[in-house]
Design a protein around this motif. Structure first.
Motif, PDB file in Angstrom:
ATOM      1  N   SER A 277     -81.131  -4.166 -40.299  1.00 43.18           N
ATOM      2  CA  SER A 277     -80.763  -4.400 -38.888  1.00 43.18           C
ATOM      3  C   SER A 277     -81.905  -4.898 -37.978  1.00 43.18           C
ATOM      4  O   SER A 277     -81.696  -5.041 -36.792  1.00 43.18           O
TER       5      SER A 277
ATOM      6  N   ARG B 105     -84.155 -11.561 -41.339  1.00 43.25           N
ATOM      7  CA  ARG B 105     -84.123 -10.092 -41.305  1.00 43.25           C
ATOM      8  C   ARG B 105     -85.356  -9.592 -42.046  1.00 43.25           C
ATOM      9  O   ARG B 105     -85.728 -10.130 -43.092  1.00 43.25           O
TER      10      ARG B 105
ATOM     11  N   THR C   4     -78.735  -3.152 -33.651  1.00 42.09           N
ATOM     12  CA  THR C   4     -79.522  -4.230 -34.260  1.00 42.09           C
ATOM     13  C   THR C   4     -80.599  -4.658 -33.270  1.00 42.09           C
ATOM     14  O   THR C   4     -80.411  -4.576 -32.053  1.00 42.09           O
TER      15      THR C   4
ATOM     16  N   MET D  99     -77.604 -10.733 -36.897  1.00 44.73           N
ATOM     17  CA  MET D  99     -77.449  -9.535 -36.055  1.00 44.73           C
ATOM     18  C   MET D  99     -75.969  -9.218 -35.843  1.00 44.73           C
ATOM     19  O   MET D  99     -75.572  -8.056 -35.791  1.00 44.73           O
TER      20      MET D  99
ATOM     21  N   ARG E 122     -82.786   4.226 -35.838  1.00 44.85           N
ATOM     22  CA  ARG E 122     -82.452   3.095 -34.953  1.00 44.85           C
ATOM     23  C   ARG E 122     -82.755   3.428 -33.490  1.00 44.85           C
ATOM     24  O   ARG E 122     -81.916   3.326 -32.594  1.00 44.85           O
TER      25      ARG E 122
ATOM     26  N   TYR F 154     -74.107  -6.592 -37.703  1.00 43.55           N
ATOM     27  CA  TYR F 154     -74.340  -5.151 -37.466  1.00 43.55           C
ATOM     28  C   TYR F 154     -73.561  -4.624 -36.275  1.00 43.55           C
ATOM     29  O   TYR F 154     -73.711  -3.474 -35.891  1.00 43.55           O
TER      30      TYR F 154
END
Ligand SMILES: Cc1cc2nc3c(=O)[nH]c(=O)nc-3n(C[C@H](O)[C@H](O)[C@H](O)COP(=O)(O)OP(=O)(O)OC[C@H]3O[C@@H](n4cnc5c(N)ncnc54)[C@H](O)[C@@H]3O)c2cc1C
Length: 427
Positions: free
Chosen positions: A395, A391, A161, A423, A148, A426
């Motif tokens: 995320s 999506r 996210t 979103m 991430r 998350y």
């Protein structure tokens, strides 16, 4: 490394819709919006007419009427636009119906390019007021979903996210993201056509209905009408082989200034979806643009309707000769012959639709009317969304015109809100 709960890429209407909705749903979340431009906010800088009626701007494979209308309510409530009144519609509707053409009555607002800039100023203040950080001149370069982390032109950032909404111009960037992150996709449609320009008295319907929406047979439609103080413009694009091309477009300033040029322009677009053998719609459209540049000496082609009807190319003299009573607002185009550049099937469908339009609004095909070519709308290949909120990976969400979830300001805003709902899960 800095970390944000949500990072939104692109400050166009899709990004704006997502940012405001997300912050309302999760007021304590840290939200960062980045844009590679030095200024905000994407396509709202152009003309800014807003359509509030389904299906205008809403690709029907992703939106049904009820859902689109629910989101449109939210967009309306946030933007508080002044909806334009429409008059005399029954006259045009009856003429259209006789020809098998449908006219869609749309709730519209028009801010103009200058009014759009005022709205943007308001939105920027609102972002600040709600604690959303905006970073301009910062481009998303790559994403590492497993950690991430994303890399921009200036730094690395952590996120919980991520929304990527880079607009139509960002379709190649989205393709690159889909390729590197292994996101499955299918080929998208392209819209190809001409921009028509004439004097407002030859297309007076725009005084009754600012951006009239006619749907003709064979997936041809009128699109993006501008009037009053209206101009045709050109936008530069680059093909996947690195060649430059131009596509035309249009915009208008708000009518408030009292300096109208008395012109109107609108697009006549045909939607093309390639099936078998499946070839890339984008490559097809790029080849068409390339062909137009070849014939126009690197510029879009313009042709008077009178010349087109006679089967002859337009020449420079046709654009300053007193035979014709207005000069083009986009003077840099090359006078030429559109029928040499456009595939026969697309040209036939568009010309037939224009003749129908001339029956519905008599006069639009006056010999002086100009057709500019090419006007091309390309979208990224369609990602295979894995949930209802657009999506594409754990995320990570896509939204807006580039991602194919919208085709206009209000629908882009709505698709941003819809992505934000996913979103929020998350945060
Ligand atoms: C000349 C013109 C006139 C138009 N007139 C109208 C109109 O009157 N009414 C209407 O409904 N629609 C109009 N449109 C279309 C409208 O602009 C779009 O439908 C709308 O802006 C799409 O919103 P979006 O948020 O998806 O993308 P955009 O508004 O295009 O915003 C995307 C943003 O992402 C940024 N970006 C792209 N890649 C990156 C990256 N890698 N990193 C960081 N930032 C990135 C871009 O700089 C851009 O600011 C017009 C378009 C043009 C070009």
């Amino acid at each position: 490394m800095e970390h944000y709960d949500a990072v939104i890429v692109g400050s166009g209407p899709a990004g704006m819709g997502a940012a405001f909705a997300l912050k309302s749903a999760a007021p304590y979340a840290s939200v960062l919006m980045i844009d590679k431009q030095k200024y905000s906010t994407g396509g709202m800088r152009n003309d800014c007419k807003m359509n509030f009626t389904y299906p205008i701007g809403f690709p029907q494979e992703y939106w049904d009427k009820q859902e689109a209308e629910e989101y449109l309510e939210e967009v309306l409530e946030f933007l508080q636009p002044e909806i334009l009144t429409k008059t005399n519609l029954h006259v045009y509707r009856e003429r259209a119906e006789r020809l098998g053409v449908s006219m869609i009555e749309v709730a519209q607002a028009h801010l103009g390019t200058d009014g759009g800039l005022e709205l943007i100023k308001r939105l920027l203040k609102e972002l600040e007021h709600r604690g959303i950080t905006l970073s301009l001149n910062e481009e998303l370069l790559s994403v590492e979903p497993e950690n991430r982390i994303l890399k921009t032109s200036g730094r690395s950032l952590g996120y919980r996210t991520l929304l990527i909404s880079p607009g139509r111009q960002g379709f190649r960037f989205l393709q690159q993201v889909m390729d590197t992150l292994d996101i499955a996709y299918i080929d998208n449609i392209v819209d190809v056509g001409v921009r028509v320009e004439t004097r407002i008295e030859r297309y007076p319907i725009v005084k009754d209905f600012y951006d009239p929406k006619f749907m003709f047979a064979q997936k041809v439609r009128t699109f993006c009408s501008n009037s009053g103080n209206a101009y045709v413009v050109q936008e530069k694009g680059t093909t996947s082989h690195g060649d430059s091309y131009y596509s035309v477009n249009g915009h208008a300033y708000s009518a408030k200034k009292g300096d109208e040029n008395g012109m109107v322009n609108f697009a006549m677009l045909k939607t093309v979806g390639l099936t078998e053998p499946l070839a890339s719609g984008q490559h097809f459209a790029e080849n068409l643009a390339h062909q137009a540049m070849l014939l126009g000496g690197g510029r879009p082609i313009m042709q008077r309707v009178g010349d087109f009807r006679l089967g002859k190319r337009s020449k420079r003299g046709d654009f300053n000769h007193d035979l014709y009573d207005f000069p083009p607002t986009l003077r840099t185009c090359c006078p030429g012959d559109i029928s040499l550049a456009m595939p026969a099937k697309i040209l036939r469908c568009i010309w037939k639709s224009m003749k129908h339009l001339d029956t519905i609004v008599p006069g639009v095909l006056h010999p002086s009317t100009i057709m500019y070519y090419p006007e091309i709308k390309m979208y990224a290949n369609k990602p295979q969304y894995i949930d209802h909120h657009f999506r594409v990976l754990d995320s990570i969400f896509f939204a807006g015109d580039g991602a194919g979830t919208s085709r206009g300001i209000t629908a882009a805003w709505a698709s941003g809100i819809r992505a934000s709902r996913g979103m929020a899960g998350y945060l």
